[in-house]
Design an enzyme around this catalytic site. Structure first.
Site, PDB file in Angstrom:
ATOM      1  N   SER A  96       0.835  -1.192   0.000  1.00 31.94           N
ATOM      2  CA  SER A  96       0.000   0.000   0.000  1.00 31.94           C
ATOM      3  C   SER A  96       0.880   1.255   0.000  1.00 31.94           C
ATOM      4  CB  SER A  96      -0.973  -0.043   1.191  1.00 31.94           C
ATOM      5  OG  SER A  96      -2.006   0.905   1.070  1.00 31.94           O
ATOM      6  N   MET A  97       0.810   2.100   1.003  1.00 40.39           N
ATOM      7  CA  MET A  97       1.682   3.266   1.065  1.00 40.39           C
ATOM      8  C   MET A  97       3.138   2.854   0.913  1.00 40.39           C
ATOM      9  SD  MET A  97       2.234   6.117   4.091  1.00 40.39           S
ATOM     10  CE  MET A  97       3.537   5.268   4.991  1.00 40.39           C
TER      11      MET A  97
END
Length: 249
Positions: A96-97
């Site tokens: 994700s991030m």
């Protein structure tokens, strides 16, 4: 440079003993995540792979430090920490991030003439495929509703008001970092890129995942798993087998 950027013990957590000269895998957490998320990865891949799990500022034992809410700044600070360790093969894994952060970190390493051996990007669309997102601007309840929907935060934290109060600043800062990230056009990476994605991930379509191929001149590999944004917790054995195979090449 922050004084904490001279102490890699604050940033890097090693949860298992690795063989001498084992390839290194830097693991970058998702928004609201911490280094401990990668404890199972470190123990499963040891001793053949040395897992360096990253602890961002502003959470758990680093909660007295200011959060970093800018991906480019965070990548620069991590590069400073990791540069002395780049004498042997180093791959990056981010979910994700962490995938976006891994991309920017890989760019800095290539610019310095020390390219990563492979970038593993999980649960995130390609950097050049932006969406307008503003969850970080919502009130606490709105922010937590999104966190619960994605099921990426330990339920013990979500159910404990005191723990939640301590975790919220880091969660909001991470959401701000990833939602305000702006891709800056530049040279493609030269390293191989492996992408893992869930077929029902609300944050990433298959087309957005395939677009990672445009960011490298190296080999590209896409693995699609059943599941949503945190498909990797359900398919950890298969993902770890793939990582181990590709790092052994």
């Amino acid at each position: 440079m922050s004084v904490t950027d001279t102490d890699n013990g604050l940033w890097i957590r090693r949860f298992a003993t690795s063989a001498e000269n084992a390839p290194q895998l830097v693991c970058l957490p998702h928004a609201g995540g911490s280094a401990s998320f990668y404890y199972p990865v470190a123990t499963a891949l040891a001793p053949a792979v040395e897992v360096l799990a990253i602890q961002y500022p502003g959470r758990q034992d680093r909660r007295q430090e200011s959060c970093v809410d800018d991906i480019h700044e965070l990548a620069g600070r991590l590069f400073t920490i990791l540069r002395p360790l780049m004498g042997r093969p180093m791959a990056l894994f981010g979910h994700s991030m962490g995938a976006t952060l891994g991309f920017e970190l890989a760019r800095l390493m290539e610019q310095a003439g020390q390219p990563v051996s492979r970038l593993f990007a999980s649960g995130r669309r390609a950097p050049s495929r932006p969406r307008h997102e503003s969850v970080h601007l919502l009130d606490d309840q709105g922010l937590l509703a999104d966190v619960r929907k994605l099921s990426g935060t330990d339920s013990r934290i979500l159910d404990d008001e005191e723990l939640l109060r301590m975790a919220l600043p880091a969660i909001r800062a991470d959401y701000r970092a990833v939602e305000t990230y702006a891709y800056r056009p530049g040279p493609q990476l030269t390293c191989p890129v492996t992408v893992f994605t869930g077929d029902d991930d609300p944050k990433t379509t298959l087309d957005e995942a395939r677009a990672w191929a445009t960011h490298t001149t190296g080999a590209f590999d896409l693995d699609v798993f059943p599941g949503g944004h945190f498909f990797l917790t359900e398919h950890q054995p298969a993902i770890l087998r793939k990582i181990a195979q590709q790092l052994a090449v």
